[in-house]
Design an enzyme around this catalytic site. Structure first.
Site, PDB file in Angstrom:
ATOM      1  N   HIS A 372       0.791  -1.233   0.000  1.00 40.60           N
ATOM      2  CA  HIS A 372       0.000   0.000   0.000  1.00 40.60           C
ATOM      3  C   HIS A 372       0.817   1.274   0.000  1.00 40.60           C
ATOM      4  O   HIS A 372       0.240   2.357   0.035  1.00 40.60           O
ATOM      5  CB  HIS A 372      -0.937   0.029   1.209  1.00 40.60           C
ATOM      6  CG  HIS A 372      -2.149  -0.825   1.046  1.00 40.60           C
ATOM      7  ND1 HIS A 372      -3.282  -0.389   0.401  1.00 40.60           N
ATOM      8  CD2 HIS A 372      -2.405  -2.083   1.432  1.00 40.60           C
ATOM      9  CE1 HIS A 372      -4.186  -1.354   0.409  1.00 40.60           C
ATOM     10  NE2 HIS A 372      -3.680  -2.398   1.019  1.00 40.60           N
ATOM     11  N   THR A 671      -8.806   6.453  -2.668  1.00 39.10           N
ATOM     12  CA  THR A 671     -10.149   5.950  -2.962  1.00 39.10           C
ATOM     13  C   THR A 671     -11.172   7.060  -2.752  1.00 39.10           C
ATOM     14  O   THR A 671     -12.262   7.002  -3.311  1.00 39.10           O
ATOM     15  CB  THR A 671     -10.523   4.729  -2.089  1.00 39.10           C
ATOM     16  OG1 THR A 671     -10.141   5.010  -0.743  1.00 39.10           O
ATOM     17  CG2 THR A 671      -9.847   3.470  -2.569  1.00 39.10           C
TER      18      THR A 671
END
Ligand code: IMP
Length: 837
Positions: A372, A671
Site C-alpha cells: 500500500h 479511494t
C-alpha cells in the site's frame, strides 16, 4: 424530461419482501422488551437503535447460517482478508438497504412515529481504521458478500478505534473514541471459539532423534486468549451473508495461576490487564510505522488467532493441511499481518509435523500480499532484539527462510553481494531489523500494488530485484469502492435519478452507469442533476450550521479536501492557493470572484507535529478570512472536525470539486478520489495514484490535471530541487510565502508558522509544493471559470458519474478472485426461512 426514455422506477433492488412491516415491528418491540429489558415508553434512542439493529440482525443470521452451511456442504475454497484495520462506519442503514428492506423498515417505524434516518444517526461509527487502507478492507467485504464469494474478514476488535478529533483554538485535540460504550448490537461473541496465543519465552534446543533434524521447543511463553466477535456482512440482493471476525484479547484461563497461588493478587490482575491492552486501542497512524512492542504483539495476535481459526475450519473437513492452499487463500492487507508467513510455517512444522519444503510450498501458495505504500518511513521493520524477545520461535523460522532464500539467490546471481544485501529479510546495521515487506514478498505467491502507477513504481523502484526474480508474482489490482455505500446509501437523490433513467442494474454492476452518458447531453437531465447536488449541498450546509454554528453558502463552489493529514497529500498546497486567492480579493475588492467554500476534513497522527501545525494553519487562515469584510460571501474556509466515514457520507455527495493533489508518485491509489467523482464532483488532481486511471476513464476534458509527473519529481529530486528558485520566479507565490513569514495568519503570535515557511523555502520542500504551485493556481482558475457555466459543469460531472464503473470494488474483488485467489462464487440457494408472523 418528457423526451427521455424512462425505465419504470423500482426500489433500488427488490430481494425479499419476506417480512412484512407488522412482523418487523413485532420483532423490534420484542427486542426493546426482551433484549433491552424495557417498556417502549422508557426506551432511549440507543435502545431503539439497538433493537432495530437486532431485529435486522435476526434476519441476517438466518442467511448467515445458510451461507456457512453452504460453504461446508460445497467444500468451498475460502478467502481470508487479514487486516489490522476495518473502517466499517455505520452498519444499520447499509444492512437494511442490502436486505432490500428500507421501505418495510420505514413503514414499520412510521407506525410508531419514528424516523429511520434519525435512528440511523444515533449509531456510532465503527472506526477501526485510520484511512484508505481500512476503508478499502470494508468495501472489499461488501463486494465479497455481494458477489457471493466465500470471504471472511479477520481483524481486531479494538476497544477504542480511531480517536475523536476536536479543535481547541484551531489545534487538534485527541479524545478517546468510545464506540462500544452502549454495546454493539451487530456482534455475536463466540467464547467457545477462543484461541490461545503465545508470546515471549525462549527457544530450547533439543538433541536430534537418530538421523532426524535438530529440534527445538518454545518454552516459558505467556498465553493470551483471542476471543472472536462475529459481525455479519450482508451481500446486497443475494442470500450470502459472510462474516467479519474481530479478535478481542483476554487473559488466558488460569493465567498466571502460579502468581495467584503465591498470594500476589494485585500482580496477577495487572498481568490480566496487560493481556487486555492488546486489543485496547488502534494505532492512530497511517503511512508511518509505529515502532512499539505493543503494536508488534497486536500484529502477531491478529495473525495467530486468524491462522489458527482458518486451520481449525480446514481440519473440520480435511484430514491434513496438505491441501490447505487449494482450499484457502489468505490476503495480507499491507505488511501489518506479514507475520502470517512465519506463523503458518510454525503451524505446519511444529503443530502438524509437515517437513520444511512442503510447509513452504503450502505457505507460499496460500498467501498473497498487497503493498500500500512506497514511502520509506512507512515500510515496516522490526528490530531483531525485540522480535527475539517477543516471538523467538518466529524469528528462528524467519532466519531459516532467509538462509534458504539467500542460498537460492546466490545460486542464480553468483557474486552479487549488493543484491543479497537488498533482498535479505534482515537489514544489517547497528540494530538488525526484519524487513516485513521482504518477508511478505518471499512468502507469497502474489504481490500487488493498488493502482497501475503504484504497481509500476513498486516493481521499478521499491523492489526491482524481486520483480526481476519473480515477474509472474507481481500484478496490479486497482482499488475500488462499493457503490452500495458510496452512492446508493449516501446519495439517495442521485441514486434515484440514475435509477429512474437507466434502471437499477448499476447497484450490482457499476459498468451499467455507462448508459447514463446520453443523458449528459440533455438539459432537462442536467437541471435535475444540478438540483440533486444543490439539495446535498444544502443538507451539508445545514449540518455545518447545526454542529458548528457556521453559515456556509450552498450556492458557492464546494471545494473539498478530505483525507488523512499528511504532507505528501499536500493540504498545504491547497492552503497556499487560498492565501493567493485572498490576496487577489484584497487587491481588487470590487472584483468578480466565483464564491468558494473550502472544506477540509483530516485527522493527523498524534505524534506528527508538522501535520498538526498544518491543521492549525488552515484554521487560522479560515479565521483571518472570516473576519475580513472584503472576503465575506466570497471565500469561506471550514475545517470540519472528526472526519470519519459517516461525515464523509454527508460531504461526498455535496462536493463540487475534489482535491486529489498529492505529490506525484506518493499516493498509492486513493479511494476518496473515486467516491467524489462517482458522486459528481470534478477532480482537481495530480498525475498520481488512481487519479491517472480516473482521468483515462472520464476523459481529460472532464478533469483538472496539473503539476509535475512522477518521473519529473524523481528527476528534480535526483538533480537537486531548489524550491526558492520557484518562489523567485513567481510574484504571487513570493507574496504568499512572505505573508506567512510576516505572521499575516498568526496575529498576536508571530513566528507561529515559521516552521511551515521554513519547510517550504529552507528545508527543501520535500513534497514539491512550490514547484507545483503555479500550475495548481492556474488550474484552480480554470475551475472557477468553468463553474460560472453550471450546465457545462454539470455535463462534465454527469460524464464523470457515467464513466466511473471501473472503480467499483466489485471489479477489484473479481480481479483478486480470478488472478490471485482462484476463488469462485458460491451462491447460497437456501433462502432464508420465511417468518411465519
Ligand atoms: P465455523 O466455520 O466453525 O466458524 O462455523 C460457522 C458456522 O458454520 C456454524 O455456526 C455452522 O452454522 C456452520 N458449520 C460449522 N461446521 C459445519 C459443518 O461441518 N457443516 C455444515 N455447517 C457447518
Amino acid at each position: 424530461m418528457k423526451e427521455l426514455r424512462m425505465k419504470p422506477t423500482t426500489a433500488a433492488h427488490k430481494l425479499n419482501g419476506d417480512i412484512t412491516a407488522d412482523a418487523l415491528l413485532a420483532r423490534f418491540q420484542d427486542h426493546i422488551k426482551y433484549s433491552r429489558g424495557k417498556h417502549f415508553a422508557g426506551a432511549t434512542d440507543f435502545d431503539k437503535l439497538a433493537s432495530l439493529s437486532r431485529a435486522i440482525r435476526d434476519l441476517a443470521v438466518e442467511r448467515m447460517l445458510a451461507t456457512q452451511q453452504t460453504y461446508y456442504d460445497r467444500d468451498a475454497k475460502r478467502v481470508y482478508y487479514l487486516s489490522m484495520e476495518f473502517l466499517m462506519g455505520r452498519l444499520l442503514s447499509n444492512n437494511v438497504i442490502s436486505l432490500g428492506l428500507r421501505p418495510v423498515v420505514e413503514k414499520a417505524l412510521g407506525k410508531l412515529g419514528l424516523s429511520f434516518e434519525q435512528l440511523c444517526n444515533y449509531e456510532p461509527d465503527a472506526g477501526l481504521g485510520n484511512g484508505g487502507l481500512g476503508r478499502l478492507a470494508a468495501c472489499y467485504l461488501d463486494s465479497l458478500a455481494t458477489l457471493e464469494y466465500p470471504g471472511y474478514g479477520y481483524g481486531i476488535r479494538y476497544r477504542h478505534g480511531m480517536f475523536r478529533q476536536e479543535f481547541d483554538n484551531g489545534w487538534q485535540m485527541e479524545r478517546p473514541d468510545d464506540w462500544l460504550k452502549f454495546g454493539n448490537p451487530w456482534e455475536i461473541i463466540r467464547p467457545e471459539d477462543a484461541v490461545p496465543v503465545l508470546v515471549y519465552g525462549r527457544i530450547e534446543n533439543l538433541p536430534a532423534i537418530g538421523d532426524g533434524p535438530p529440534r527445538s521447543v518454545w518454552v516459558d511463553w505467556q498465553m493470551i486468549d483471542g476471543v472472536p466477535y462475529d459481525i455479519p456482512i450482508i451481500g446486497c440482493g443475494v442470500n450470502t451473508v459472510n462474516i467479519l471476525r474481530l479478535w478481542s484479547a483476554r487473559a488466558a484461563e488460569g493465567f498466571r495461576l502460579d502468581v495467584f497461588n503465591q498470594g500476589d493478587y494485585v500482580r496477577a490482575i495487572q498481568e490480566k490487564n496487560w493481556a487486555e491492552t492488546i486489543s485496547k486501542v488502534l494505532y492512530p497512524s497511517e503511512n508511518t510505522h509505529a515502532g512499539k512492542e505493543l503494536r508488534l504483539i497486536q500484529e502477531y495476535f491478529l495473525v495467530a488467532c486468524s491462522v489458527r481459526d482458518a486451520v481449525r475450519r480446514h481440519l473440520k473437513k480435511h484430514e491434513s493441511l496438505d491441501n490447505f492452499a487449494e482450499k484457502n487463500a489468505l490476503q495480507l492487507n499491507d505488511t501489518h499481518p506479514a507475520l502470517a508467513v512465519a506463523e503458518l510455517m510454525r503451524h505446519l512444522l511444529d503443530e502438524q509435523d509437515v517437513p520444511w519444503e512442503r510447509s513452504w510450498e503450502i505457505t507460499v501458495a496460500a498467501l498473497g500480499y498487497t503493498n500500500h505504500t512506497l514511502l520509506p518511513e512507512a515500510l515496516e521493520k522490526w528490530p531483531v532484539p525485540l522480535m527475539e524477545r517477543v516471538l523467538p520461535r518466529h524469528l528462528q523460522i524467519i532466519y531459516e527462510i532467509n538462509d534458504r532464500f539467500l542460498d537460492s539467490v546466490r545460486l542464480r546471481y553468483p557474486n552479487d553481494d549488493e543484491r543479497i544485501r537488498r533482498v535479505s529479510l534482515v537489514e544489517e546495521g547497528e540494530v538488525k531489523q526484519v524487513r516485513m515487506a521482504n518477508l511478505a514478498i518471499v512468502g507469497s505467491h502474489a504481490v500487488n500494488g493498488v493502482a497501475q502507477l503504484h504497481s509500476d513504481l513498486l516493481k521499478a523502484n521499491l523492489v526491482p530485484e524481486f520483480a526481476q526474480m519473480w515477474p509472474e508474482r507481481f500484478s496490479n489490482k486497482t482499488n475500488g469502492i462499493t457503490q452500495r455505500r458510496w452512492l446508493l446509501a449516501c446519495n439517495p437523490g442521485l441514486a434515484a435519478l440514475i435509477t429512474e433513467c437507466i434502471g437499477d442494474k448499476w447497484v450490482r454492476d457499476l459498468d451499467a452507469l455507462r448508459k447514463l452518458e446520453p443523458f449528459a447531453e440533455k438539459p432537462e437531465f442536467l437541471q435535475r442533476f444540478l438540483a440533486v447536488k444543490q439539495a446535498n449541498k444544502q443538507r451539508l450546509a445545514a449540518l455545518i450550521g447545526e454542529r458548528h454554528g457556521i453559515a456556509v453558502d450552498p450556492q458557492s463552489l464546494f471545494d473539498v479536501h478530505v483525507k488523512r493529514l499528511h504532507e505528501y497529500k499536500r493540504q498545504l498546497l491547497n492552503a497556499l492557493h487560498i492565501i493567493a486567492l485572498y490576496h487577489r480579493i484584497k487587491d481588487n475588492p470590487a472584483g468578480d470572484f466565483v464564491p468558494r467554500t473550502f472544506l477540509f476534513g483530516a485527522k493527523a497522527a498524534p505524534g506528527y507535529h508538522m501535520a498538526k501545525r498544518i491543521i492549525k494553519f488552515v484554521n487560522s487562515i479560515g479565521e483571518v478570512l472570516a473576519r475580513d469584510p472584503d472576503v465575506r460571501g466570497r471565500v469561506r474556509v471550514v475545517f470540519l472536525p472528526d472526519y470519519c466515514v459517516s461525515l464523509a457520507e454527508m460531504i461526498v455527495p455535496a462536493a463540487d470539486l475534489s482535491e486529489q493533489i498529492s505529490t506525484a508518485g506518493k499516493e498509492a491509489s486513493g479511494t476518496g478520489n473515486m467516491k467524489l467523482a462517482l458522486n459528481g464532483a470534478l477532480t482537481m488532481g495530480t498525475w498520481d495514484g488512481a487519479n491517472i486511471e480516473i482521468a483515462e476513464a472520464v476523459g481529460l476534458d472532464n478533469i483538472f490535471i496539473f503539476g509535475h509527473r512522477a518521473g519529473q519529481i524523481e528527476a528534480m529530486s535526483r538533480d537537486g530541487y531548489r524550491p526558492h528558485e520557484w518562489a523567485e520566479r513567481d510574484a504571487e507565490l513570493r507574496r504568499v510565502l512572505a505573508s506567512i513569514r510576516q505572521g499575516e495568519f498568526s496575529p498576536g503570535a508571530p513566528g507561529l508558522f515559521d516552521d511551515i515557511h521554513r519547510a517550504l523555502v529552507e528545508w527543501g520542500d520535500t513534497y514539491f509544493h512550490l514547484a507545483d504551485f503555479r500550475s495548481y493556481a492556474d488550474s484552480q482558475q480554470r475551475a472557477s471559470d468553468l463553474f460560472r457555466d453550471r450546465t457545462t459543469w454539470a455535463r462534465k460531472a454527469a460524464l464523470n458519474v457515467a464513466r466511473m464503473g471501473r472503480f467499483s470494488s466489485d471489479r477489484s474483488i473479481r480481479e483478486y478472485a480470478r488472478e490471485i485467489w482462484n476463488l469462485r462464487p458460491v451462491p447460497v440457494k437456501v433462502a432464508a426461512a420465511k417468518p411465519t408472523m
